[in-house]
Write a protein that holds these residues in place. Sequence first.
Motif, mmCIF file in Angstrom:
data_model
loop_
_atom_site.group_PDB
_atom_site.id
_atom_site.type_symbol
_atom_site.label_atom_id
_atom_site.label_comp_id
_atom_site.label_asym_id
_atom_site.label_seq_id
_atom_site.Cartn_x
_atom_site.Cartn_y
_atom_site.Cartn_z
ATOM 1 N N ASP A 206 0.828 -1.208 0.000
ATOM 2 C CA ASP A 206 0.000 0.000 0.000
ATOM 3 C C ASP A 206 0.859 1.253 0.000
ATOM 4 O O ASP A 206 0.497 2.266 -0.589
ATOM 5 N N ARG A 207 1.988 1.167 0.695
ATOM 6 C CA ARG A 207 2.927 2.287 0.765
ATOM 7 C C ARG A 207 4.349 1.737 0.876
ATOM 8 O O ARG A 207 4.549 0.566 1.209
ATOM 9 N N THR A 221 3.077 6.144 -1.990
ATOM 10 C CA THR A 221 2.369 5.015 -2.577
ATOM 11 C C THR A 221 3.264 4.346 -3.623
ATOM 12 O O THR A 221 4.231 4.947 -4.109
#
Length: 245
Positions: A206-207, A221
């Motif tokens: 996600d990151r 991101t």
Amino acid sequence: MPLLEINHISSRYGHVQALSDLSLTIERGEIVTLLGANGAGKSTTLRTISRLVEPTQGEIRFEGQSLEKVAAEKIVKLGIAHVPEGRRVFPGLTVEENIMIGASSRGHVGTRKLRSEVEEMYTIFPDLRRLSGALGWSLSGGQQQMLAFARGLMSKPKLLLLDEPSLGLAPIIVQQLFATIRTIRESGTTVLLVEQNANMALSVADRGYVLSTGRVIVEGTPDKLLNNDEVRAAYLGGGAHKATA
């Protein structure tokens, strides 16, 4: 409140500065990846969270609780499981015995419940079911990595720390491994992933945070990191802007 907060951590190995004023956060339900060259501080970050390395400054908080005075052996009881680089299965124990050992940090677990949880691991890692009676030393590298995952998950962690899970594995096994990481997250476990295969890591994350000499130099991101020319040139081989699953 983030699940994990690292606030301005520094740490050393002897005279070598390993981490320098490093800060990051992980929210519940995320997969977050740490990227960077060898020696950037990625594995040290995981070892510091696990209290295997004592920081010289800064603070780590898990579910709002400071880990400053928590002994390394108590970390797993708080809900943090660490699968280190190199798998480290118990070679003289069977696959099933290795899996069951993962539950030992939780104290007494009833036989029926333990059996049910082992079955859950076989559902996530079907290859391990047919190998349940095989000794750890007889497994391939990919099978040992799956076993290390299963053993870590048996502690019922809220946060799973994975250190270089794809190291030395064939591409087809790596694909299976990262599909499993997605499954682990879907089951409710947050994941902090250290991985040299940056494209693959970003395909599930996600990151991400990019580390250099113990510091965070870029964060964001996957799309942001994949479209950063400096990051792409240094860690993604200057390749395509899009990660492959």
